[in-house]
Design a protein around this motif. Structure first.
Motif, mmCIF file in Angstrom:
data_model
loop_
_atom_site.group_PDB
_atom_site.id
_atom_site.type_symbol
_atom_site.label_atom_id
_atom_site.label_comp_id
_atom_site.label_asym_id
_atom_site.label_seq_id
_atom_site.Cartn_x
_atom_site.Cartn_y
_atom_site.Cartn_z
ATOM 1 N N ILE A 582 0.840 -1.205 0.000
ATOM 2 C CA ILE A 582 0.000 0.000 0.000
ATOM 3 C C ILE A 582 0.874 1.253 0.000
ATOM 4 O O ILE A 582 0.666 2.188 -0.789
ATOM 5 C CB ILE A 582 -0.954 -0.009 1.218
ATOM 6 C CG1 ILE A 582 -2.008 -1.113 1.054
ATOM 7 C CG2 ILE A 582 -1.623 1.350 1.398
ATOM 8 C CD1 ILE A 582 -2.854 -1.345 2.289
ATOM 9 N N GLU A 583 1.865 1.258 0.870
ATOM 10 C CA GLU A 583 2.744 2.430 0.957
ATOM 11 C C GLU A 583 3.573 2.609 -0.313
ATOM 12 O O GLU A 583 3.772 3.745 -0.782
ATOM 13 C CB GLU A 583 3.651 2.294 2.179
ATOM 14 C CG GLU A 583 2.896 2.419 3.495
ATOM 15 C CD GLU A 583 3.713 1.958 4.708
ATOM 16 O OE1 GLU A 583 3.300 2.266 5.834
ATOM 17 O OE2 GLU A 583 4.756 1.295 4.510
ATOM 18 N N LEU A 584 4.039 1.499 -0.891
ATOM 19 C CA LEU A 584 4.857 1.602 -2.095
ATOM 20 C C LEU A 584 4.048 2.109 -3.282
ATOM 21 O O LEU A 584 4.520 2.979 -4.040
ATOM 22 C CB LEU A 584 5.469 0.241 -2.425
ATOM 23 C CG LEU A 584 6.370 0.191 -3.664
ATOM 24 C CD1 LEU A 584 7.558 1.138 -3.518
ATOM 25 C CD2 LEU A 584 6.849 -1.238 -3.926
ATOM 26 N N ALA A 585 2.844 1.598 -3.472
ATOM 27 C CA ALA A 585 2.007 2.062 -4.579
ATOM 28 C C ALA A 585 1.691 3.546 -4.434
ATOM 29 O O ALA A 585 1.755 4.306 -5.417
ATOM 30 C CB ALA A 585 0.719 1.245 -4.652
ATOM 31 N N ALA A 586 1.361 3.961 -3.219
ATOM 32 C CA ALA A 586 1.053 5.377 -2.992
ATOM 33 C C ALA A 586 2.277 6.254 -3.248
ATOM 34 O O ALA A 586 2.191 7.318 -3.883
ATOM 35 C CB ALA A 586 0.546 5.564 -1.560
ATOM 36 N N PHE A 589 3.125 6.497 -7.025
ATOM 37 C CA PHE A 589 2.111 7.257 -7.747
ATOM 38 C C PHE A 589 2.173 8.746 -7.407
ATOM 39 O O PHE A 589 1.745 9.592 -8.202
ATOM 40 C CB PHE A 589 0.728 6.697 -7.399
ATOM 41 C CG PHE A 589 -0.411 7.287 -8.175
ATOM 42 C CD1 PHE A 589 -0.659 6.894 -9.479
ATOM 43 C CD2 PHE A 589 -1.258 8.217 -7.592
ATOM 44 C CE1 PHE A 589 -1.727 7.426 -10.191
ATOM 45 C CE2 PHE A 589 -2.323 8.753 -8.290
ATOM 46 C CZ PHE A 589 -2.567 8.353 -9.599
ATOM 47 N N GLY A 590 2.721 9.063 -6.221
ATOM 48 C CA GLY A 590 2.693 10.450 -5.756
ATOM 49 C C GLY A 590 1.373 10.786 -5.090
ATOM 50 O O GLY A 590 0.847 11.897 -5.231
ATOM 51 N N TRP A 591 0.832 9.812 -4.365
ATOM 52 C CA TRP A 591 -0.460 9.981 -3.678
ATOM 53 C C TRP A 591 -0.270 10.763 -2.386
ATOM 54 O O TRP A 591 0.710 10.537 -1.684
ATOM 55 C CB TRP A 591 -1.032 8.596 -3.375
ATOM 56 C CG TRP A 591 -2.420 8.615 -2.829
ATOM 57 C CD1 TRP A 591 -2.804 8.920 -1.561
ATOM 58 C CD2 TRP A 591 -3.611 8.324 -3.554
ATOM 59 N NE1 TRP A 591 -4.151 8.826 -1.432
ATOM 60 C CE2 TRP A 591 -4.685 8.465 -2.648
ATOM 61 C CE3 TRP A 591 -3.894 7.962 -4.870
ATOM 62 C CZ2 TRP A 591 -6.009 8.243 -3.012
ATOM 63 C CZ3 TRP A 591 -5.212 7.741 -5.226
ATOM 64 C CH2 TRP A 591 -6.252 7.878 -4.309
ATOM 65 N N PRO A 592 -1.193 11.685 -2.071
ATOM 66 C CA PRO A 592 -2.357 12.073 -2.867
ATOM 67 C C PRO A 592 -1.991 13.095 -3.947
ATOM 68 O O PRO A 592 -1.131 13.954 -3.707
ATOM 69 C CB PRO A 592 -3.303 12.682 -1.833
ATOM 70 C CG PRO A 592 -2.396 13.244 -0.786
ATOM 71 C CD PRO A 592 -1.210 12.311 -0.730
#
Length: 753
Positions: A582-586, A589-592
């Motif tokens: 979860i942390e890696l995908a965010a 992506f540059g979330w939020p």
């Protein structure tokens, strides 16, 4: 579309020599000692008490020479009971065996599922191949290498630890060598595997963890013989079948004489309502089939369900209420409760190549070339259907052009077997027509899910209630009656009763239990063995719908709590590997994302496939065209943890392919039918995602865990894709997507309203 590691285009292709097929059997008494356990998506498999501690499919196939055979001349042949469906597992499994045998992959002959040669590993389904066959081959290869080295050490009179192995040659410190071919003369591999194996240190791996060229790709990109559809045998005849216009219709009459006069027609084969025409040429068979179908008279058959009421009907016809989770612990009082209902419609497999099989009855032995995902269950059902002994039937897996789930592969194999049995001595090729592939598919079921959850004053989930309604997601071949042609015979076979698949794998309830830490949770699967339409397994089964519903609702709860959606997920997630993806995908992506342009939206979702296999988290960005309802997936960053990675490129391919397929299901696909018949009979009546709508950019970020168990990844992105797309559409339009498909006219009308 894709961002990959640099790939050396000069990597050589592997070429494999032929091999002698050698049959084998289980150890004496294994069947008598066996206990029955449920297999994923298929028939029961058997695990003997004495083999329960073995790795993967060694539990059911414990003899080492079932997996690896070495000739005195040094030819090494490795077998798997799993099949290649376009996922690249043939290459990945070869890598596993080559690593532990300390051999170049090019020195190994690698053979897949064949009832005359390979171990019986049941079905290739449920993302089990690497976990089951990969684990078995890893340990079997290590044990075979260890036995050969021990044998050489005794022969040389040295300690085994002083020997080295490279490319099937064992070398002593003084320079003496012994090949695997020589060593097999003093070592007997016809023995059971042991619970422990002399596995290599993952830090020393040179083949596992690399992206080798796929074995199946060269012929596919050069137009070579790749699929069962491409097969040509000497003297082969072509057959086409005539299918009833609707379920349960019976063949009343047809003009046989007129068809037999047509050019090239050899014979008409009929048994009850199973009808086929056989010709010398394929086009002759097609023309004759069309004429034959046009002059057939059928009984009315049965009506299909009302498409407008199908979700109401699912609730009405469900007969089994199965509680799959019920936990309670002390919680804070509920401050806010949300509810939602999600609906999925019937989908079809949409295989690019219509199902095909070749069969040949010669000297009492029936050989069937098939793209079935389970050659042994198919062999057993064909034996029952034809009243033949099982050893007289050999099913050889041959890739099909398009599969992923229970499409028409087994049924067309039954057609070919029936026609070949009626015309012994002549190879028979049967290929379904496009309209047959669509209208007689084993559709993935429509589903309804209802969810209710409460938040406390601090924005934590304190209660989760979830129910789902679904028909069977698993009508795999467990008896002759599960074969469509067998139910059409003059003396028809009856299909085995539909039964729910049990947790933790699950069927319609696959992934219905959230991985999030929820203090109070009640989840119920309402199962109906009655099927208004013919249904069975399609990639990810109920996980596609359940993860969509769960992740959409998590997003909605986050908004209600006033908490950023990724932070809300992390607030409720304790599994450290899940948190990592979860942390890696965010992060990637540059979330939020900062405020976006009009009609642009971002969405996030997570899932651990079956709560047993690969972890996947993804963030997506989309554009919505309000005038048409079109949804364009602009970009996605996906984080994946599949344990020990065998082929990085293979996992990326599967995740990317799963995203594209799930996007097609979620945005565009829906079976059209009325009470008279299925109306989605071609690509214009069943639209799928086109190249023009393919994702603009996909980036897959892999987390490797050397030495960890292999976790299946092939189906892991289906649910998270649906959830992320639904959440992104809400971000772009303010519309919560409660029914698939999301895009198109339905979305346009909601935006206009």
């Amino acid at each position: 579309m894709n961002d990959h590691d640099d790939i050396d285009q000069g990597r050589r292709h592997f070429m494999f020599s032929g091999a002698l097929f050698v049959a084998f059997s289980l150890a004496p008494g294994a069947r008598a000692l066996a206990q029955e356990v449920l297999a994923d998506e298929g028939a029961a498999v058997h695990v003997a008490k004495a083999t329960e501690t073995l790795a993967g499919s060694l539990k059911t196939n414990p003899l080492l020479d079932a997996w690896i055979k070495i000739t005195p001349g040094g030819l090494v042949t490795v077998f798997t009971g799993k099949v290649e469906l376009g996922t690249g597992v043939r290459t990945a499994l070869l890598q596993v065996a080559a690593e532990e045998l300390n051999m170049k992959p090019s020195l190994i002959t690698f053979l897949t599922a064949d009832t005359g040669a390979s171990p019986d590993e049941g079905l290739t389904a449920g993302s089990h191949t690497m976990a089951d066959s990969g684990s078995a081959l890893l340990n079997a290869s290590a044990q075979v290498r260890g036995l050969l080295v021990d044998g050489a050490a005794k022969h040389f009179g040295v300690d085994a630890s002083t020997l080295t192995v490279s490319d099937a040659v064992i070398k002593a410190p003084d320079g003496r060598t012994m090949s695997y071919g020589d060593a097999i003369g003093i070592v007997d591999l016809h023995r059971k595997a042991t619970p422990t194996s002399p596995l290599k240190d993952p830090a020393t791996f040179t083949t596992i963890g690399t992206s080798l060229p796929r074995l199946d790709i060269p012929n596919k990109v050069t137009g070579g013989v790749s699929y069962v559809q491409d097969m040509q045998l000497p003297g082969m005849l072509h057959a086409r079948v005539v299918m009833p216009p609707v379920y349960d219709a019976k063949l009343l009459s047809f003009d046989e004489a007129a068809i037999l006069k047509m050019p090239g027609v050899v014979r008409i084969v009929r048994n009850g309502s199973m009808l086929a025409v056989v010709a010398h040429g394929e086009w002759q068979a097609v023309v004759a089939q069309r004429a034959l179908a046009a002059n057939c008279q059928w009984s009315p058959g049965r009506a299909l369900p009302d498409r407008e009421k199908v979700h109401e009907d699912l609730k009405r016809i469900s007969t089994q209420r199965i509680e799959i989770a019920n936990t309670h612990s002390a919680t804070a009082p509920a401050a806010k409760t949300l509810t939602a209902t999600f609906r999925k419609n019937y989908l079809l497999h949409g295989s690019i190549g219509p199902s095909c099989s070749v069969a040949h009855l010669d000297n009492g032995v029936l050989t069937v070339w098939t793209h079935s995902q389970g050659v042994y269950p198919l062999r057993d059902a064909l034996a029952e259907m034809l009243s033949m002994p099982k050893p007289s039937i050999r099913c050889i897996h041959t890739e099909g052009s398009g599969c992923y789930g229970h499409n028409g592969a087994d049924d067309v194999a039954a057609h070919a077997a029936l026609i070949a049995a009626a015309m012994p001595g002549q190879p028979i090729r049967v290929q379904w027509m496009r309209e047959q592939e669509h209208t007689w598919d084993h559709f993935t079921p429509a589903m309804v899910t209802e969810v209710s959850a409460s938040l406390d004053a601090s924005g934590h989930i304190v209660d989760w209630q979830y129910e789902l309604w679904s028909n069977s997601h698993n009508e795999r071949i467990v008896n002759a009656g599960r074969l469509l042609p067998a139910r059409m015979l003059e003396t028809p076979f009856v299909s085995a009763p539909s039964t729910p698949m049990l947790q933790p794998e699950g069927g319609g309830d696959r992934n219905a239990i959230p991985l999030y830490a929820l203090p109070a949770m009640h989840i119920v699967n309402n199962f109906s063995p009655t099927m208004p339409l013919q249904t069975s397994a399609m990639r990810s089964l109920g996980a596609h719908t359940n993860v969509w519903a769960i992740e959409s609702f998590m997003d909605e709860l986050a908004h209600a709590a006033g908490v950023e959606p990724v932070a809300f997920r992390l607030r409720h997630m304790q599994d450290p590997r899940a948190r990592h993806v979860i942390e890696l995908a965010a992060q990637q992506f540059g979330w939020p994302r900062p405020p976006r342009a009009r009609n642009r939206g971002v969405g996030f979702a997570f899932g651990k496939y079956k709560n047993l296999m690969a972890y996947v988290a993804m963030a997506v960005e989309i554009t919505v065209v309000p005038e048409t309802g079109q949804v364009i997936l602009e970009h996605a960053d996906v984080a994946v943890d599949a344990g020990q990675i065998v082929s990085p490129d293979g996992i990326r391919n599967q995740i990317e392919g799963g995203i594209v397929q799930s996007a097609s299901w979620s945005l565009y696909e829906e079976l059209k039918y009325d009470t008279q018949r299925v109306r989605s009979f071609d690509w214009s009546s069943y639209p799928i995602l086109r190249f023009s709508a393919a994702p603009r950019s996909l980036k897959v970020h892999l987390i490797n865990r050397p030495g960890a168990p292999f976790l299946g990844a092939a189906e892991a992105s289906m649910g998270p894709t649906a959830g992320a797309l639904a959440n992104a559409i809400f971000d772009a339009t303010g519309q919560r997507m409660r029914e698939m498909p999301f895009a198109g006219d339905g979305l346009r009308k909601r935006i206009d309203a």
